[in-house]
Design a protein around this motif. Structure first.
Motif, short mmCIF file in Angstrom:
data_model
loop_
_atom_site.label_atom_id
_atom_site.label_comp_id
_atom_site.label_asym_id
_atom_site.label_seq_id
_atom_site.Cartn_x
_atom_site.Cartn_y
_atom_site.Cartn_z
N TYR A 10 7.08 -1.96 -3.69
CA TYR A 10 7.95 -0.47 -2.99
C TYR A 10 6.72 0.33 -2.35
O TYR A 10 7.21 1.61 -1.98
N ALA A 11 5.53 -0.06 -2.30
CA ALA A 11 4.48 0.79 -1.64
C ALA A 11 4.80 0.91 -0.21
O ALA A 11 4.56 1.91 0.55
N SER A 12 5.30 0.09 0.53
CA SER A 12 5.64 0.09 1.95
C SER A 12 6.47 -1.01 2.28
O SER A 12 6.92 -2.11 1.48
N PRO A 13 7.13 -1.01 3.48
CA PRO A 13 8.08 -2.35 3.58
C PRO A 13 7.51 -3.61 3.95
O PRO A 13 8.07 -4.63 3.57
N LYS A 14 6.13 -3.50 4.34
CA LYS A 14 5.63 -4.63 4.51
C LYS A 14 5.42 -5.42 2.98
O LYS A 14 5.45 -6.47 3.01
N THR A 15 4.77 -4.58 2.03
CA THR A 15 4.69 -5.13 0.66
C THR A 15 6.12 -5.64 0.00
O THR A 15 6.11 -6.52 -0.52
N ALA A 52 1.04 -9.14 2.34
CA ALA A 52 1.13 -7.87 3.13
C ALA A 52 -0.30 -7.70 3.87
O ALA A 52 -0.69 -6.79 4.26
N ARG A 55 1.73 -8.37 9.33
CA ARG A 55 2.94 -8.02 9.34
C ARG A 55 3.83 -9.03 9.73
O ARG A 55 3.61 -10.21 10.20
N ALA A 81 9.58 -3.44 8.39
CA ALA A 81 8.13 -3.62 8.36
C ALA A 81 7.13 -3.58 9.55
O ALA A 81 6.33 -3.25 9.51
N GLU A 83 7.97 -1.57 11.90
CA GLU A 83 7.89 0.01 12.48
C GLU A 83 6.46 0.17 12.44
O GLU A 83 5.60 0.19 11.40
N ASN A 84 5.99 0.91 13.51
CA ASN A 84 4.54 1.20 13.47
C ASN A 84 4.09 2.37 14.48
O ASN A 84 5.13 2.40 15.39
N GLU A 95 -3.46 -4.63 14.16
CA GLU A 95 -3.45 -4.99 12.64
C GLU A 95 -4.66 -6.01 12.49
O GLU A 95 -5.61 -5.76 11.71
#
Length: 277
Positions: A10-15, A52, A55, A81, A83-84, A95
């Motif tokens: 839940y740290a980020s959409p990517k994780t 992660a 992307r 994930a 979104e940047n 990245e």
């Protein structure tokens, strides 16, 4: 194969995407290599998504959903994930830039982003985003300046930039901005131990990449990639044969350029020209 590591889903959409991909893969009884084989990529590549490091990609996410029978679950997570703060066409390259061991760039008409001053970036952005509100221009400038922090690291990456003489002679922002920009290039070229700057002079004639910027990146633990960009669009190139072709062409451009010492002498001369009316 990339070994599992402890990540907060839940740290980020990517994780979260990585955790969900791993959950679905393990539920299907597949290893990273087995999933990669079915999705036409390597197990290491799958592992980079799960941890992660990379992307997620839309096309690969679609294949994962088909293979794992997950409907459009991973495709929806992929959109979140990805979104940047960078334009979507450049986000993957940005990245990878953070992980690169070496960066080799050819700039035909616009100076490399990692070497730009704030004044140069601002005027260039205003010209490219003519109808954008001032706050949007400010955001782009801040993002570009943040990228330069790569050069503040103590070790990697090493940066080799070949700049066409045309990019130095186009007076972006006027004489004062270009004078500051030239002096910034001189400072980096003379004093930064990981930056090499060359100038491709007009007399070199035709070259392979006259119409577009090309960035090549190598990594300590992954295959090299290339990125090419023109106005408002760009493309990340990972196919080994094409990457090798870009590498050979870049070597020829570098060979045709002035030596680093002669290049800095030309830039110093231009800085004086921008000082004298």
């Amino acid at each position: 194969m990339t070994e599992p590591r402890q990540l907060d889903p839940y740290a980020s959409p990517k994780t979260f995407y990585g955790a969900e991909l791993r959950r679905l893969r393990e539920a299907a009884g597949l290893t990273q290599s087995q999933l990669g084989e079915r999705a036409f990529c390597s197990g290491t590549y799958v592992g980079q998504f799960e941890t992660a490091v990379r992307r997620p990609q839309p096309d690969t996410s679609r294949l994962f959903d088909e293979i794992l029978g997950s409907g459009e679950h991973l495709q929806r997570l992929c959109r979140l994930a990805r979104e940047n703060k960078y334009p979507d066409y450049f986000a993957d390259a940005a990245e990878l830039e953070q992980m690169a061991a070496t960066i080799s760039e050819y700039a035909p008409m616009v100076l490399p982003g990692l070497l730009q001053t704030e004044g140069y970036t601002r005027d260039l952005t205003r010209a490219a985003q003519l109808f954008a509100p001032p706050e949007d221009v400010d955001d782009i400038v801040v993002t570009r300046m943040d990228r330069r922090r790569l050069l503040e690291r103590s070790t990697v990456p090493e940066l080799w930039a070949v700049i066409h003489e045309a990019a130095l002679r186009i007076p972006v922002g006027g004489p004062a901005v270009m004078r500051e920009q030239c002096r910034h290039l001189l400072e980096l070229g003379r004093n930064h131990h990981r930056v090499v700057i060359q100038v491709l002079p007009f007399e070199a004639g035709a070259s392979a990449f006259l119409s577009s910027t090309v960035i090549q990146m190598s990594f300590s633990d992954a295959p090299p990639v290339a990125y090419t960009e023109s106005a408002y669009t760009g493309q990340l190139i990972e196919e080994p044969r094409l990457v090798a072709q870009y590498h050979r062409a870049y070597d020829l451009i570098r060979a045709a350029a002035l030596s680093p010492k002669a290049s800095l002498a030309l830039i110093e001369s231009l800085a004086k020209d921008y000082t004298t009316p």
